[in-house]
Design a protein around this motif. Structure first.
Motif, PDB file in Angstrom:
ATOM      1  N   TRP A   1       0.834  -1.209   0.000  1.00 42.55           N
ATOM      2  CA  TRP A   1       0.000   0.000   0.000  1.00 42.55           C
ATOM      3  C   TRP A   1       0.869   1.259   0.000  1.00 42.55           C
ATOM      4  O   TRP A   1       0.627   2.198  -0.756  1.00 42.55           O
ATOM      5  CB  TRP A   1      -0.944  -0.008   1.191  1.00 42.55           C
ATOM      6  CG  TRP A   1      -1.740   1.245   1.367  1.00 42.55           C
ATOM      7  CD1 TRP A   1      -1.640   2.146   2.379  1.00 42.55           C
ATOM      8  CD2 TRP A   1      -2.755   1.761   0.492  1.00 42.55           C
ATOM      9  NE1 TRP A   1      -2.529   3.172   2.196  1.00 42.55           N
ATOM     10  CE2 TRP A   1      -3.229   2.963   1.049  1.00 42.55           C
ATOM     11  CE3 TRP A   1      -3.305   1.313  -0.702  1.00 42.55           C
ATOM     12  CZ2 TRP A   1      -4.218   3.728   0.441  1.00 42.55           C
ATOM     13  CZ3 TRP A   1      -4.302   2.079  -1.300  1.00 42.55           C
ATOM     14  CH2 TRP A   1      -4.748   3.267  -0.725  1.00 42.55           C
ATOM     15  N   ASP A   2       1.897   1.274   0.842  1.00 42.12           N
ATOM     16  CA  ASP A   2       2.782   2.436   0.904  1.00 42.12           C
ATOM     17  C   ASP A   2       3.469   2.664  -0.440  1.00 42.12           C
ATOM     18  O   ASP A   2       3.559   3.794  -0.924  1.00 42.12           O
ATOM     19  CB  ASP A   2       3.825   2.273   2.012  1.00 42.12           C
ATOM     20  CG  ASP A   2       3.219   2.358   3.407  1.00 42.12           C
ATOM     21  OD1 ASP A   2       2.055   2.840   3.540  1.00 42.12           O
ATOM     22  OD2 ASP A   2       3.899   1.932   4.360  1.00 42.12           O
ATOM     23  N   SER A   3       3.937   1.605  -1.057  1.00 45.53           N
ATOM     24  CA  SER A   3       4.591   1.707  -2.372  1.00 45.53           C
ATOM     25  C   SER A   3       3.607   2.204  -3.430  1.00 45.53           C
ATOM     26  O   SER A   3       3.935   3.068  -4.244  1.00 45.53           O
ATOM     27  CB  SER A   3       5.157   0.346  -2.760  1.00 45.53           C
ATOM     28  OG  SER A   3       5.714   0.378  -4.038  1.00 45.53           O
ATOM     29  N   TYR A   4       2.400   1.644  -3.426  1.00 43.27           N
ATOM     30  CA  TYR A   4       1.369   2.066  -4.373  1.00 43.27           C
ATOM     31  C   TYR A   4       1.073   3.557  -4.212  1.00 43.27           C
ATOM     32  O   TYR A   4       0.987   4.300  -5.191  1.00 43.27           O
ATOM     33  CB  TYR A   4       0.099   1.241  -4.161  1.00 43.27           C
ATOM     34  CG  TYR A   4      -1.057   1.680  -5.014  1.00 43.27           C
ATOM     35  CD1 TYR A   4      -1.156   1.288  -6.343  1.00 43.27           C
ATOM     36  CD2 TYR A   4      -2.052   2.513  -4.500  1.00 43.27           C
ATOM     37  CE1 TYR A   4      -2.218   1.706  -7.140  1.00 43.27           C
ATOM     38  CE2 TYR A   4      -3.110   2.928  -5.284  1.00 43.27           C
ATOM     39  CZ  TYR A   4      -3.188   2.525  -6.597  1.00 43.27           C
ATOM     40  OH  TYR A   4      -4.234   2.952  -7.380  1.00 43.27           O
ATOM     41  N   ASN A   5       0.922   4.005  -2.964  1.00 40.59           N
ATOM     42  CA  ASN A   5       0.648   5.420  -2.710  1.00 40.59           C
ATOM     43  C   ASN A   5       1.768   6.324  -3.197  1.00 40.59           C
ATOM     44  O   ASN A   5       1.515   7.410  -3.721  1.00 40.59           O
ATOM     45  CB  ASN A   5       0.396   5.663  -1.220  1.00 40.59           C
ATOM     46  CG  ASN A   5      -1.069   5.574  -0.896  1.00 40.59           C
ATOM     47  OD1 ASN A   5      -1.916   5.972  -1.672  1.00 40.59           O
ATOM     48  ND2 ASN A   5      -1.371   5.045   0.257  1.00 40.59           N
ATOM     49  N   GLU A   6       3.005   5.906  -3.005  1.00 45.44           N
ATOM     50  CA  GLU A   6       4.139   6.695  -3.486  1.00 45.44           C
ATOM     51  C   GLU A   6       4.081   6.854  -5.003  1.00 45.44           C
ATOM     52  O   GLU A   6       4.392   7.910  -5.536  1.00 45.44           O
ATOM     53  CB  GLU A   6       5.461   6.041  -3.085  1.00 45.44           C
ATOM     54  CG  GLU A   6       5.808   6.204  -1.629  1.00 45.44           C
ATOM     55  CD  GLU A   6       7.095   5.482  -1.260  1.00 45.44           C
ATOM     56  OE1 GLU A   6       7.954   5.276  -2.152  1.00 45.44           O
ATOM     57  OE2 GLU A   6       7.241   5.129  -0.081  1.00 45.44           O
ATOM     58  N   GLN A   7       3.698   5.797  -5.698  1.00 43.87           N
ATOM     59  CA  GLN A   7       3.612   5.837  -7.160  1.00 43.87           C
ATOM     60  C   GLN A   7       2.442   6.681  -7.643  1.00 43.87           C
ATOM     61  O   GLN A   7       2.564   7.436  -8.596  1.00 43.87           O
ATOM     62  CB  GLN A   7       3.447   4.428  -7.735  1.00 43.87           C
ATOM     63  CG  GLN A   7       4.671   3.584  -7.674  1.00 43.87           C
ATOM     64  CD  GLN A   7       4.397   2.204  -8.259  1.00 43.87           C
ATOM     65  OE1 GLN A   7       3.343   1.605  -8.027  1.00 43.87           O
ATOM     66  NE2 GLN A   7       5.350   1.700  -9.037  1.00 43.87           N
ATOM     67  N   ILE A   8       1.290   6.546  -7.011  1.00 46.30           N
ATOM     68  CA  ILE A   8       0.067   7.159  -7.519  1.00 46.30           C
ATOM     69  C   ILE A   8      -0.111   8.613  -7.099  1.00 46.30           C
ATOM     70  O   ILE A   8      -0.684   9.411  -7.845  1.00 46.30           O
ATOM     71  CB  ILE A   8      -1.175   6.309  -7.135  1.00 46.30           C
ATOM     72  CG1 ILE A   8      -2.364   6.617  -8.034  1.00 46.30           C
ATOM     73  CG2 ILE A   8      -1.559   6.476  -5.703  1.00 46.30           C
ATOM     74  CD1 ILE A   8      -2.276   6.051  -9.385  1.00 46.30           C
ATOM     75  N   SER A   9       0.392   8.986  -5.943  1.00 42.48           N
ATOM     76  CA  SER A   9       0.168  10.331  -5.404  1.00 42.48           C
ATOM     77  C   SER A   9       0.557  11.454  -6.367  1.00 42.48           C
ATOM     78  O   SER A   9      -0.215  12.397  -6.544  1.00 42.48           O
ATOM     79  CB  SER A   9       0.880  10.506  -4.065  1.00 42.48           C
ATOM     80  OG  SER A   9       0.226   9.736  -3.097  1.00 42.48           O
ATOM     81  N   PRO A  10       1.726  11.393  -7.001  1.00 34.47           N
ATOM     82  CA  PRO A  10       2.090  12.498  -7.892  1.00 34.47           C
ATOM     83  C   PRO A  10       1.202  12.619  -9.141  1.00 34.47           C
ATOM     84  O   PRO A  10       1.180  13.665  -9.788  1.00 34.47           O
ATOM     85  CB  PRO A  10       3.524  12.168  -8.315  1.00 34.47           C
ATOM     86  CG  PRO A  10       4.020  11.170  -7.340  1.00 34.47           C
ATOM     87  CD  PRO A  10       2.812  10.435  -6.847  1.00 34.47           C
ATOM     88  N   THR A  11       0.461  11.560  -9.460  1.00 37.79           N
ATOM     89  CA  THR A  11      -0.324  11.571 -10.695  1.00 37.79           C
ATOM     90  C   THR A  11      -1.824  11.709 -10.473  1.00 37.79           C
ATOM     91  O   THR A  11      -2.589  11.673 -11.441  1.00 37.79           O
ATOM     92  CB  THR A  11      -0.057  10.282 -11.507  1.00 37.79           C
ATOM     93  OG1 THR A  11      -0.481   9.153 -10.735  1.00 37.79           O
ATOM     94  CG2 THR A  11       1.410  10.142 -11.858  1.00 37.79           C
ATOM     95  N   VAL A  12      -2.267  11.867  -9.239  1.00 31.23           N
ATOM     96  CA  VAL A  12      -3.698  11.912  -8.952  1.00 31.23           C
ATOM     97  C   VAL A  12      -4.387  13.058  -9.692  1.00 31.23           C
ATOM     98  O   VAL A  12      -5.484  12.884 -10.244  1.00 31.23           O
ATOM     99  CB  VAL A  12      -3.964  11.977  -7.435  1.00 31.23           C
ATOM    100  CG1 VAL A  12      -5.422  12.275  -7.144  1.00 31.23           C
ATOM    101  CG2 VAL A  12      -3.560  10.676  -6.776  1.00 31.23           C
TER     102      VAL A  12
END
Length: 143
Positions: free
Chosen positions: A120-131
């Protein structure tokens, strides 16, 4: 509606306490299956029936449709909470989602998602900049 984010742990027997609000929405028996993005999807029986109906409509002649239906149904298990609010997650589902100890449980509208905290933490790091750009691409859907 299911919503919110909760941090929990799985015990040595593979049991996970689900938040009380989620247990109320899911009912006594519910379905856990392999989800997308390496998490588990949890559906109330009524929501599972809706999804099942949609998946039955996919064309059997298309290999992608067969693969997707297999993915969801072969990994699915009907589960229930014990008196302490714990659910036993089958080993194959824990392995798929890399769930070992620390778990994030999310309410996502019509389903619950169970994530390994590290995934989850890794997914959030990836997705946050592109939301923001994702939101822009969804404008055609009226969001």
């Amino acid at each position: 509606m299911l919503m919110g984010e909760y941090l929990h742990t799985i015990d040595a027997k593979g049991r996970l306490i689900l938040p009380a609000k989620f247990r109320e929405e899911l009912g006594e028996l519910f379905i856990v299956t392999k989800g997308l993005d390496n998490c588990l999807f949890v559906y109330a029986k009524e929501e599972w029936a809706i999804l099942e109906g949609k998946l039955k409509q996919l064309p059997l002649a298309k290999p992608e449709a067969r693969a997707f239906v297999r993915f969801f149904f072969a990994g699915a298990a009907e589960v229930e909470c014990d008196k302490q609010g714990r659910v036993l997650l089958p080993t194959n589902l824990r392995d798929y989602a890399q769930v070992e100890k620390d778990v994030v449980i999310l309410g996502v509208s019509n389903r619950v998602e169970i994530w390994s905290k590290s995934v989850w933490d890794s997914y959030n790091e990836q997705i946050s900049p592109t939301v923001a750009s994702i939101a822009e691409s969804l404008v055609d859907l009226g969001i």
